[in-house]
Motif scaffolding. Sequence first.
Motif, PDB file in Angstrom:
ATOM      1  N   GLU A   1       0.825  -1.210   0.000  1.00 48.16           N
ATOM      2  CA  GLU A   1       0.000   0.000   0.000  1.00 48.16           C
ATOM      3  C   GLU A   1       0.861   1.263   0.000  1.00 48.16           C
ATOM      4  O   GLU A   1       0.428   2.302  -0.513  1.00 48.16           O
ATOM      5  CB  GLU A   1      -0.922  -0.007   1.218  1.00 48.16           C
ATOM      6  CG  GLU A   1      -1.994  -1.078   1.180  1.00 48.16           C
ATOM      7  CD  GLU A   1      -2.953  -0.961   2.340  1.00 48.16           C
ATOM      8  OE1 GLU A   1      -2.802  -0.007   3.140  1.00 48.16           O
ATOM      9  OE2 GLU A   1      -3.864  -1.809   2.451  1.00 48.16           O
ATOM     10  N   SER A   2       2.061   1.168   0.548  1.00 46.34           N
ATOM     11  CA  SER A   2       2.919   2.357   0.603  1.00 46.34           C
ATOM     12  C   SER A   2       3.384   2.800  -0.773  1.00 46.34           C
ATOM     13  O   SER A   2       3.859   3.937  -0.934  1.00 46.34           O
ATOM     14  CB  SER A   2       4.139   2.089   1.494  1.00 46.34           C
ATOM     15  OG  SER A   2       4.876   0.971   1.031  1.00 46.34           O
ATOM     16  N   VAL A   3       3.251   1.921  -1.798  1.00 40.72           N
ATOM     17  CA  VAL A   3       3.657   2.322  -3.138  1.00 40.72           C
ATOM     18  C   VAL A   3       2.762   3.442  -3.657  1.00 40.72           C
ATOM     19  O   VAL A   3       3.177   4.242  -4.517  1.00 40.72           O
ATOM     20  CB  VAL A   3       3.627   1.112  -4.097  1.00 40.72           C
ATOM     21  CG1 VAL A   3       2.209   0.722  -4.464  1.00 40.72           C
ATOM     22  CG2 VAL A   3       4.442   1.387  -5.356  1.00 40.72           C
ATOM     23  N   ILE A   4       1.546   3.567  -3.126  1.00 40.10           N
ATOM     24  CA  ILE A   4       0.656   4.653  -3.545  1.00 40.10           C
ATOM     25  C   ILE A   4       1.260   6.003  -3.164  1.00 40.10           C
ATOM     26  O   ILE A   4       1.276   6.952  -3.980  1.00 40.10           O
ATOM     27  CB  ILE A   4      -0.733   4.481  -2.896  1.00 40.10           C
ATOM     28  CG1 ILE A   4      -1.380   3.172  -3.365  1.00 40.10           C
ATOM     29  CG2 ILE A   4      -1.636   5.658  -3.216  1.00 40.10           C
ATOM     30  CD1 ILE A   4      -2.689   2.858  -2.664  1.00 40.10           C
ATOM     31  N   TYR A   5       1.789   6.105  -1.966  1.00 37.61           N
ATOM     32  CA  TYR A   5       2.392   7.370  -1.520  1.00 37.61           C
ATOM     33  C   TYR A   5       3.723   7.623  -2.232  1.00 37.61           C
ATOM     34  O   TYR A   5       4.094   8.778  -2.479  1.00 37.61           O
ATOM     35  CB  TYR A   5       2.580   7.340  -0.002  1.00 37.61           C
ATOM     36  CG  TYR A   5       1.288   7.119   0.737  1.00 37.61           C
ATOM     37  CD1 TYR A   5       0.385   8.155   0.941  1.00 37.61           C
ATOM     38  CD2 TYR A   5       0.943   5.844   1.201  1.00 37.61           C
ATOM     39  CE1 TYR A   5      -0.807   7.949   1.603  1.00 37.61           C
ATOM     40  CE2 TYR A   5      -0.251   5.637   1.862  1.00 37.61           C
ATOM     41  CZ  TYR A   5      -1.130   6.688   2.059  1.00 37.61           C
ATOM     42  OH  TYR A   5      -2.317   6.479   2.717  1.00 37.61           O
TER      43      TYR A   5
END
Length: 236
Positions: free
Chosen positions: A26-30
């Motif tokens: 999910e951190s790839v979105i940021y």
Amino acid sequence: MDIEQLKKELNLRDDEEIIEAAELTESVIYYWFWASALVLLITIIGIPFILILPFFLCTVLPTYRKTYLVVLTDSALMIRKGPVCSNCVPRVEKNIFLDRIQDLTLVQNCLHKCFDLYQINVETAGKSTEGPEVVLTGVVNPREFREHILRQREIYMALGKGGDGLGAARSAPRAPTQAAQPAVAQVPGTGPSNAEISESVQQTNALLADIKDALAQNGTDLNQTNQKPPADLGIV
């Protein structure tokens, strides 16, 4: 998504096996958000577009992450991503056969480190341009996934399925086939008889014996000539 649905999504054959399916964190979105913001800041012209980035952060990027699919099969690495926003972000489908993969490089720059991400660069053979053919950023457990790809590549090549480096399987060796030669009937009286062959061999042996004797005699005469004392030379 279970295995059967995944195979249907990828249009796999019944004999193809899925080894592993990787997801993005999910951190790839940021990471995508801040990477886009930095690019817009550097270009200066894109600074006004930074105002719409929060919209992408809340809608487009999460949807894009869900469409991102990386699957390792027994013969290829398959990447599927998109579409988003009525194909404004297009649908991309890419298959890389394992015998084309030359190296998998793990990269972590300062921005990756901020979000605890790694980037996998897939280096392949037969690529006309420089740089990796595929860049996978934000894969869950990137080190393990990289090792699984390399291990499956070794298995794929050991089974003799790898071929020309472009995904063409190496065919099994075939036994050489020879066209049947028609039998040639021997016509009586057209070849030499056994007596003629024997006489020809005897004449050849006699000729070789004469040559041997002549060479031996020449060698003897030459030795006798070399052994004679040199004649005295009178000096006036």
